[in-house]
Design a protein around this motif. Structure first.
Motif, mmCIF file in Angstrom:
data_model
loop_
_atom_site.group_PDB
_atom_site.id
_atom_site.type_symbol
_atom_site.label_atom_id
_atom_site.label_comp_id
_atom_site.label_asym_id
_atom_site.label_seq_id
_atom_site.Cartn_x
_atom_site.Cartn_y
_atom_site.Cartn_z
ATOM 1 N N ASP A 95 0.827 -1.205 0.000
ATOM 2 C CA ASP A 95 0.000 0.000 0.000
ATOM 3 C C ASP A 95 0.866 1.263 0.000
ATOM 4 N N ALA A 96 1.971 1.232 0.729
ATOM 5 C CA ALA A 96 2.854 2.396 0.779
ATOM 6 C C ALA A 96 3.471 2.679 -0.585
ATOM 7 N N ILE A 97 3.792 1.627 -1.323
ATOM 8 C CA ILE A 97 4.358 1.819 -2.665
ATOM 9 C C ILE A 97 3.301 2.372 -3.605
ATOM 10 N N ARG A 98 2.106 1.852 -3.548
ATOM 11 C CA ARG A 98 1.039 2.333 -4.429
ATOM 12 C C ARG A 98 0.608 3.754 -4.080
ATOM 13 N N ASP A 99 0.776 4.151 -2.817
ATOM 14 C CA ASP A 99 0.466 5.530 -2.410
ATOM 15 C C ASP A 99 1.634 6.480 -2.649
ATOM 16 N N ARG A 100 2.744 5.968 -3.183
ATOM 17 C CA ARG A 100 3.958 6.738 -3.470
ATOM 18 C C ARG A 100 4.624 7.286 -2.218
ATOM 19 N N ASP A 101 4.427 6.589 -1.092
ATOM 20 C CA ASP A 101 5.171 6.947 0.115
ATOM 21 C C ASP A 101 6.616 6.483 0.004
ATOM 22 N N VAL A 102 6.842 5.349 -0.657
ATOM 23 C CA VAL A 102 8.180 4.820 -0.908
ATOM 24 C C VAL A 102 8.235 4.370 -2.362
ATOM 25 N N TYR A 103 9.466 4.261 -2.882
ATOM 26 C CA TYR A 103 9.650 3.843 -4.272
ATOM 27 C C TYR A 103 9.550 2.323 -4.448
ATOM 28 N N GLY A 104 9.773 1.600 -3.381
ATOM 29 C CA GLY A 104 9.758 0.151 -3.432
ATOM 30 C C GLY A 104 10.207 -0.393 -2.100
ATOM 31 N N GLY A 105 10.394 -1.692 -2.037
ATOM 32 C CA GLY A 105 10.823 -2.267 -0.777
ATOM 33 C C GLY A 105 11.050 -3.762 -0.878
ATOM 34 N N ILE A 106 11.513 -4.314 0.225
ATOM 35 C CA ILE A 106 11.835 -5.733 0.305
ATOM 36 C C ILE A 106 11.039 -6.342 1.449
ATOM 37 N N ALA A 107 10.294 -7.374 1.137
ATOM 38 C CA ALA A 107 9.554 -8.118 2.152
ATOM 39 C C ALA A 107 10.306 -9.415 2.425
ATOM 40 N N LEU A 108 10.680 -9.617 3.672
ATOM 41 C CA LEU A 108 11.455 -10.789 4.070
ATOM 42 C C LEU A 108 10.524 -11.830 4.685
ATOM 43 N N GLY A 109 10.618 -13.050 4.201
ATOM 44 C CA GLY A 109 9.759 -14.122 4.711
ATOM 45 C C GLY A 109 10.433 -15.471 4.590
ATOM 46 N N PRO A 110 9.744 -16.500 5.011
ATOM 47 C CA PRO A 110 10.338 -17.848 4.984
ATOM 48 C C PRO A 110 10.609 -18.353 3.567
ATOM 49 N N GLU A 111 9.907 -17.824 2.577
ATOM 50 C CA GLU A 111 10.117 -18.263 1.201
ATOM 51 C C GLU A 111 11.209 -17.477 0.487
ATOM 52 N N THR A 293 6.213 15.150 -11.400
ATOM 53 C CA THR A 293 5.632 14.292 -10.364
ATOM 54 C C THR A 293 4.168 14.001 -10.649
ATOM 55 N N LEU A 294 3.446 15.017 -11.061
ATOM 56 C CA LEU A 294 2.019 14.832 -11.365
ATOM 57 C C LEU A 294 1.835 13.888 -12.550
ATOM 58 N N LEU A 295 2.717 13.976 -13.546
ATOM 59 C CA LEU A 295 2.618 13.097 -14.711
ATOM 60 C C LEU A 295 2.775 11.638 -14.305
ATOM 61 N N ARG A 296 3.788 11.320 -13.520
ATOM 62 C CA ARG A 296 3.980 9.931 -13.097
ATOM 63 C C ARG A 296 2.834 9.460 -12.193
ATOM 64 N N GLY A 305 -0.120 10.373 -4.487
ATOM 65 C CA GLY A 305 1.125 11.110 -4.275
ATOM 66 C C GLY A 305 1.221 12.410 -5.032
ATOM 67 N N ALA A 306 0.091 12.927 -5.532
ATOM 68 C CA ALA A 306 0.125 14.143 -6.351
ATOM 69 C C ALA A 306 -0.321 15.388 -5.601
ATOM 70 N N ASP A 307 -0.607 15.275 -4.315
ATOM 71 C CA ASP A 307 -1.183 16.410 -3.586
ATOM 72 C C ASP A 307 -0.265 17.633 -3.607
ATOM 73 N N MET A 308 1.003 17.448 -3.250
ATOM 74 C CA MET A 308 1.910 18.584 -3.196
ATOM 75 C C MET A 308 2.155 19.163 -4.587
ATOM 76 N N ALA A 309 2.233 18.307 -5.590
ATOM 77 C CA ALA A 309 2.418 18.802 -6.954
ATOM 78 C C ALA A 309 1.248 19.671 -7.381
ATOM 79 N N LEU A 310 0.044 19.267 -7.036
ATOM 80 C CA LEU A 310 -1.132 20.067 -7.369
ATOM 81 C C LEU A 310 -1.101 21.415 -6.668
ATOM 82 N N ILE A 311 -0.675 21.424 -5.412
ATOM 83 C CA ILE A 311 -0.596 22.683 -4.668
ATOM 84 C C ILE A 311 0.433 23.615 -5.295
ATOM 85 N N VAL A 312 1.596 23.068 -5.652
ATOM 86 C CA VAL A 312 2.659 23.890 -6.238
ATOM 87 C C VAL A 312 2.208 24.477 -7.573
#
Length: 337
Positions: A95-111, A293-296, A305-312
Motif C-alpha cells: 500500500d505504501a508503494i502504491r500511495d507513493r510513500d516509498v519507491y519500493g521495498g523488500i519483504a522478508l519471509g520464509p520463502e 511528479t504529477l505526470l507519473r 502522491g500528487a497532492d503537493m504537486a497540485l498545490i505547487v
C-alpha cells in the motif's frame, strides 16, 4: 554658358563619441556567449553527472531483526543513499508503494526475499532496487521474487518516452507566453485567454503523443491530459505575468529560470532523490518538477502522491494571474491619465 559644378561632399558619418572600439565590443560579445554556454552546460550536465541516490525512501517488511540487517547492509554499501521505513507486513508495504510513500521495498519471509518495485515511479530507482535484491538473494541463497506494482508499458519498457517529454512540457508553458507578449502588446486579457486555451489543447496533445505515438502511457488518458494542462498553465501564466508586468526583462528571467533550473531539476528522467542533495527538493517547488511528479502519479498510480504537486502548480498559476491583474490595473491607470 555657365557650368554649375557641385562641390564634393566632404561630410563623414561620425561614430558615436562614447562607443567603445569594435575589438572591445567583439570581445565582450564572445565573453558573454562563453559565459552563457558555461551556464547552460552546468545547468544540464552537472545534475546528470552528479546523479546518485540521496535518502531515497524505501520500505522493509518482515522480522524487525532481519529488516535491521538489511538497513545496515544498505548503509554500509551506500551511506546516506536510502531512507528505510519498516512496515508490519507485506500488505502495508504494498500500500505504501502504491500511495507513493516509498519507491519500493523488500519483504522478508520464509520463502525468501520478495522485492516490490514501481518502475512507473522511477525506472532508475527500480533498477537500483533490483540490483540490491539480487545481492540479498545471493547472500541468503534464497530465490528472489520481483513484483512490479507500477509496470511500464510494453511499448516503452524503459520509460524513455516519458523522460523525453520533459523539454516539450517545459516549452508548452514558455513559447505561447513569449509569443503573445511580443505580438499582443496591450491586449492583456486576450493573452490570458489564449494561454488558458493553449494549455488545455497542449495537455491533450502531449498526452495523445505519449499514448498513441510513443506508447509510454496506456491508462488514465484524461487524468494525464488534465495534469499536463495544469503544468502548462502554471508555467504559462507565471511567465505571462512576468512579461506583462516587467516586459522583456520578465520574459528573459522567467524563461531562464524554467530552462536552466526547472527543466534539469524536474527529476523526470530519474527521480528528485537521485539529483544532487538539495537540488531535487528545489526542483519540486518549480512548475517543471511538480509537473513531472504529477505526470507519473496520474500515469501509473491513479493520482496517488500528487497532492503537493497540485498545490505547487496551482500556486504558480494563481501567482501568475495576480501579476497579470496588476499589469492590467497599471495599464488602465496609464490610459486614464
Amino acid at each position: 554658358m555657365t557650368t554649375l559644378q557641385t562641390a564634393p561632399d566632404h561630410t563623414r558619418h561620425a561614430a558615436p563619441a562614447h562607443e567603445p572600439p569594435a575589438a572591445a565590443r567583439a570581445t565582450g560579445i564572445v565573453i558573454a556567449i562563453l559565459a552563457l554556454l558555461a551556464l547552460v552546460t552546468i545547468a544540464f550536465a552537472l545534475p546528470a553527472a552528479r546523479t546518485a541516490p540521496h535518502d531515497v525512501p524505501i520500505g522493509v517488511a518482515g522480522p524487525q531483526a532481519a529488516g535491521g540487517q538489511v538497513a545496515a547492509m544498505l548503509e554500509q554499501q551506500a551511506p546516506g543513499a536510502f531512507a528505510v521505513t519498516y512496515y508490519p507486513g507485506v500488505d502495508a508495504l504494498r500500500d505504501a508503494i502504491r500511495d507513493r510513500d516509498v519507491y519500493g521495498g523488500i519483504a522478508l519471509g520464509p520463502e525468501g526475499p520478495n522485492l516490490m518495485i514501481a518502475t512507473g515511479g522511477s525506472p532508475a530507482v527500480a533498477q537500483m532496487l533490483t540490483q540490491i535484491g539480487n545481492g540479498i538473494s545471493a547472500k541468503t541463497g534464497a530465490p528472489l521474487h520481483i513484483d512490479d506494482l507500477a509496470p511500464p508499458t510494453k511499448d516503452d519498457p524503459r520509460g524513455i518516452g516519458l523522460s523525453a517529454a520533459a523539454l516539450p512540457m517545459t516549452l508548452a508553458g514558455l513559447l505561447p507566453a513569449i509569443a503573445l507578449v511580443m505580438v499582443l502588446r496591450r491586449e492583456i486579457w486576450t493573452r490570458f485567454t489564449a494561454v488558458v486555451v493553449f494549455s488545455a489543447v497542449a495537455g491533450v496533445t502531449i498526452a495523445a503523443l505519449l499514448r498513441y505515438v510513443l506508447g509510454s502511457v496506456d491508462a488514465n488518458f484524461w487524468a494525464v491530459s488534465a495534469g499536463l494542462a495544469l503544468g502548462a498553465l502554471a508555467s504559462g501564466l507565471a511567465l505571462l505575468g512576468l512579461g506583462s508586468l516587467f516586459g522583456r526583462v520578465g520574459l528573459i528571467l522567467g524563461a531562464l529560470l524554467a530552462l536552466l533550473v526547472g527543466n534539469p531539476l524536474s527529476g523526470l528522467t530519474s527521480a528528485p532523490e537521485m539529483l544532487p542533495r538539495g537540488w531535487g527538493e528545489l526542483g519540486q517547488w518549480l512548475p517543471q518538477g511538480a509537473n513531472a511528479t504529477l505526470l507519473r502519479s496520474t500515469a501509473f498510480f491513479d493520482g496517488a502522491g500528487a497532492d503537493m504537486a497540485l498545490i505547487v502548480l496551482t500556486s504558480w498559476a494563481v501567482g501568475g494571474l495576480v501579476l497579470i491583474a496588476i499589469a492590467a490595473a497599471r495599464q488602465r491607470r496609464t490610459a486614464a491619465a
